[in-house]
Design a protein around this motif. Structure first.
Motif, PDB file in Angstrom:
ATOM      1  N   SER A 190       0.866  -1.186   0.000  1.00 46.35           N
ATOM      2  CA  SER A 190       0.000   0.000   0.000  1.00 46.35           C
ATOM      3  C   SER A 190       0.898   1.230   0.000  1.00 46.35           C
ATOM      4  N   GLN A 191       0.353   2.374  -0.380  1.00 43.65           N
ATOM      5  CA  GLN A 191       1.094   3.635  -0.163  1.00 43.65           C
ATOM      6  C   GLN A 191       1.432   3.766   1.313  1.00 43.65           C
ATOM      7  N   ALA A 192       0.534   3.242   2.161  1.00 41.79           N
ATOM      8  CA  ALA A 192       0.791   3.241   3.597  1.00 41.79           C
ATOM      9  C   ALA A 192       1.836   2.182   3.986  1.00 41.79           C
ATOM     10  N   GLN A 207       4.752   2.475   2.334  1.00 42.23           N
ATOM     11  CA  GLN A 207       5.964   3.240   2.021  1.00 42.23           C
ATOM     12  C   GLN A 207       6.141   4.395   2.988  1.00 42.23           C
ATOM     13  N   LEU A 208       5.004   4.915   3.468  1.00 43.87           N
ATOM     14  CA  LEU A 208       4.990   6.024   4.411  1.00 43.87           C
ATOM     15  C   LEU A 208       4.162   5.628   5.621  1.00 43.87           C
ATOM     16  N   LEU A 218       1.655   6.659   8.270  1.00 47.84           N
ATOM     17  CA  LEU A 218       0.705   7.780   8.321  1.00 47.84           C
ATOM     18  C   LEU A 218      -0.176   7.708   9.558  1.00 47.84           C
ATOM     19  N   PHE A 224      -2.475   4.812  11.101  1.00 43.16           N
ATOM     20  CA  PHE A 224      -2.123   3.528  10.481  1.00 43.16           C
ATOM     21  C   PHE A 224      -0.978   2.809  11.193  1.00 43.16           C
ATOM     22  N   TYR A 284      -1.754  -0.875  10.572  1.00 40.30           N
ATOM     23  CA  TYR A 284      -1.830  -1.235   9.150  1.00 40.30           C
ATOM     24  C   TYR A 284      -0.496  -0.998   8.435  1.00 40.30           C
ATOM     25  N   PRO A 344      -2.684   3.270  -4.069  1.00 42.14           N
ATOM     26  CA  PRO A 344      -3.300   4.362  -3.304  1.00 42.14           C
ATOM     27  C   PRO A 344      -4.711   3.941  -2.883  1.00 42.14           C
ATOM     28  N   ASP A 345      -5.443   4.828  -2.198  1.00 40.94           N
ATOM     29  CA  ASP A 345      -6.832   4.542  -1.847  1.00 40.94           C
ATOM     30  C   ASP A 345      -7.599   4.111  -3.089  1.00 40.94           C
ATOM     31  N   PHE A 402     -12.224  -0.718   1.400  1.00 43.98           N
ATOM     32  CA  PHE A 402     -11.978   0.713   1.625  1.00 43.98           C
ATOM     33  C   PHE A 402     -13.162   1.337   2.360  1.00 43.98           C
ATOM     34  N   GLU A 446     -12.849   0.416   5.924  1.00 45.91           N
ATOM     35  CA  GLU A 446     -11.774   1.182   6.554  1.00 45.91           C
ATOM     36  C   GLU A 446     -12.244   2.588   6.914  1.00 45.91           C
ATOM     37  N   ILE A 493      -5.941  13.514   5.594  1.00 47.53           N
ATOM     38  CA  ILE A 493      -4.718  13.148   4.851  1.00 47.53           C
ATOM     39  C   ILE A 493      -5.104  12.351   3.612  1.00 47.53           C
ATOM     40  N   SER A 494      -5.990  11.402   3.816  1.00 52.65           N
ATOM     41  CA  SER A 494      -6.445  10.550   2.724  1.00 52.65           C
ATOM     42  C   SER A 494      -7.139  11.363   1.630  1.00 52.65           C
ATOM     43  N   THR A 505      -6.430  14.217   0.553  1.00 51.05           N
ATOM     44  CA  THR A 505      -5.522  15.010  -0.293  1.00 51.05           C
ATOM     45  C   THR A 505      -5.232  14.311  -1.613  1.00 51.05           C
ATOM     46  N   THR A 506      -5.541  13.029  -1.679  1.00 48.15           N
ATOM     47  CA  THR A 506      -5.346  12.317  -2.953  1.00 48.15           C
ATOM     48  C   THR A 506      -6.694  11.759  -3.403  1.00 48.15           C
TER      49      THR A 506
HETATM   50  C1  LIG Z   1       6.405   7.732  -2.254  1.00 46.54           C
HETATM   51  C2  LIG Z   1       4.991   7.412  -1.924  1.00 46.54           C
HETATM   52  C3  LIG Z   1       4.021   8.520  -2.292  1.00 46.54           C
HETATM   53  C4  LIG Z   1       2.843   8.500  -1.378  1.00 46.54           C
HETATM   54  C5  LIG Z   1       1.924   9.683  -1.543  1.00 46.54           C
HETATM   55  C6  LIG Z   1       1.326  10.050  -0.236  1.00 46.54           C
HETATM   56  C7  LIG Z   1      -0.162  10.185  -0.262  1.00 46.54           C
HETATM   57  C8  LIG Z   1      -0.764   9.753   1.037  1.00 46.54           C
HETATM   58  C9  LIG Z   1      -2.267   9.849   1.034  1.00 46.54           C
HETATM   59  C10 LIG Z   1      -2.913   8.821   1.904  1.00 46.54           C
HETATM   60  C11 LIG Z   1      -2.711   7.457   1.377  1.00 46.54           C
HETATM   61  C12 LIG Z   1      -3.323   6.390   2.215  1.00 46.54           C
HETATM   62  C13 LIG Z   1      -3.120   5.078   1.521  1.00 46.54           C
HETATM   63  C14 LIG Z   1      -3.761   3.957   2.232  1.00 46.54           C
HETATM   64  C15 LIG Z   1      -4.347   3.015   1.227  1.00 46.54           C
HETATM   65  C16 LIG Z   1      -4.761   1.751   1.865  1.00 46.54           C
HETATM   66  O1  LIG Z   1      -4.002   0.841   1.909  1.00 46.54           O
HETATM   67  C17 LIG Z   1      -6.115   1.643   2.474  1.00 46.54           C
HETATM   68  N1  LIG Z   1      -7.062   2.489   1.842  1.00 46.54           N
HETATM   69  C18 LIG Z   1      -6.598   0.208   2.434  1.00 46.54           C
HETATM   70  O2  LIG Z   1      -7.962   0.081   2.683  1.00 46.54           O
END
Ligand SMILES: CCCCCCCCCCCCCCCC(=O)[C@@H](N)CO
Ligand SMILES: NC(=O)C1=CN([C@@H]2O[C@H](COP(=O)(O)OP(=O)(O)OC[C@H]3O[C@@H](n4cnc5c(N)ncnc54)[C@H](OP(=O)(O)O)[C@@H]3O)[C@@H](O)[C@H]2O)C=CC1
Length: 273
Positions: free
Chosen positions: A148-150, A152-153, A155, A158, A161, A192-193, A199, A202, A213-214, A216-217
């Motif tokens: 997930s993007q989560a 890599q970062l 947040l 989370f 998660y 990403p989401d 979802f 969640e 935060i979510s 923003t994308t």
């Molecule tokens: C180098 C990486 C770039 C990242 C961009 C940052 C944007 C963060 C926005 C929030 C993203 C949340 C993702 C969670 C998705 C997920 O796994 C859940 N929805 C599952 O249900």
């Protein structure tokens, strides 16, 4: 050497819903035979019907297997064996079964950390462990992990998660170094989401900060995310981070290859002695 999907056996865990179901449809549209793995049998049958609408020939099969991928390794090993007896050796495994629960660290139950780690992490270890030996022997295979993007970062909201999704990355990168000499390729997706039933679940648990935060994308369509995941699994290319690590990984890979050849040589020597 891209993997040929026509006639291939693709196992998708979490294939009865959301991103996993769309991955199964994408592979089926390209001629693959599919095994869906999830717990709920009604959802499995529903998904099977939906996938079968996309058939491109009359030999294609969608097999459903009900099992919890996170509970008991021998159970998972058994169902993979059953699937291989019916549809042949697994050419591609997609580890998409997973779940998310959000909440502040002090508000999350301790059991939530255990649950997410076992479903998202161990639930990816077990099926992979069950297919890897055959893949190495055949010198054919793809293993896809869905982080997930989560993953890599880290947040807000989370803590449980994100850590389970970071764990997947460590597993995948270490495993790739082991299996590359056997022509088995490992990919990791960081979606990403995405608009799925998971979802929606969640979102019921997200603290305000996490929601902001979510927001923003934008939210992606599962079909679109699935398409990209399948493409990346078939034609394995290198991401930015892998490129930076290229020098190190290249020299480590050569150590692994040398050991493999050494081992093969001494096996031959043992046999002739
Ligand atoms: C180098 C990486 C770039 C990242 C961009 C940052 C944007 C963060 C926005 C929030 C993203 C949340 C993702 C969670 C998705 C997920 O796994 C859940 N929805 C599952 O249900
Ligand atoms: N949607 C999103 O925003 C994002 C999702 N992801 C990841 O993608 C994956 C799929 O997510 P999504 O499509 O939203 O999820 P869904 O909740 O829509 O689908 C989850 C699937 O996994 C199965 N599953 C869940 N737990 C288990 C278990 N213990 N054993 C076997 N099967 C299980 C479910 O079936 P059943 O309940 O019947 O077992 C279902 O088929 C997850 O790993 C998720 O973390 C990553 C980034 C973003």
């Amino acid at each position: 050497k891209p993997l040929a999907l026509p006639g291939a056996h693709v196992v998708v865990t979490g294939g009865s819903s959301g991103i996993g179901k769309c991955i199964a449809i994408e592979c089926y549209k390209q001629g693959a035979f599919i095994t869906l793995v999830a717990r709920n049998e009604d959802k499995l049958l529903q998904a099977k019907k939906e996938i079968e609408k996309h058939s491109i020939n009359d030999k294609q099969v969608v097999l459903c297997i009900s099992v919890d991928v996170s509970q008991d390794y021998s159970q998972v090993e058994n169902v993979i064996k059953q699937a291989q007896e019916k549809l042949g050796p697994v050419d591609m495994l997609v580890n998409c079964a997973g779940m998310s629960l959000a909440g502040k660290f002090e508000d999350l139950e301790v059991s939530t950390f255990e649950r997410l780690m076992s479903v998202n992490y161990l639930g990816s270890v077990y099926p992979s462990r069950a297919v890897i030996t055959t893949m190495k022997e055949r010198r054919v295979g793809r293993i896809v992990f869905v982080s997930s993007q989560a993953g890599q970062l880290g947040l807000f909201g989370f803590t449980a998660y994100s850590s389970s999704k970071f764990a997947i990355r460590g597993l995948a990168e270490a495993l790739q170094m082991e299996v590359k000499p056997y022509n088995v390729y490992v990919t990791v997706a960081y979606p990403p989401d995405t608009d799925t039933p998971g979802f929606a679940e969640e979102n019921k648990t997200k603290p305000l900060e996490t929601r902001l935060i979510s927001e923003t994308t934008s939210v992606c369509k599962p079909e679109q995310v699935a398409k990209q995941i399948v493409k990346d699994a078939i034609v394995v290319t290198m991401g930015l981070f892998r490129t930076i690590a290229l020098f190190y990984l290249g020299s480590f890979d050569s150590i692994v290859r040398r050991c493999m050849m050494q081992r093969a040589k001494s096996e031959i020597a043992d046999k002739t002695a």
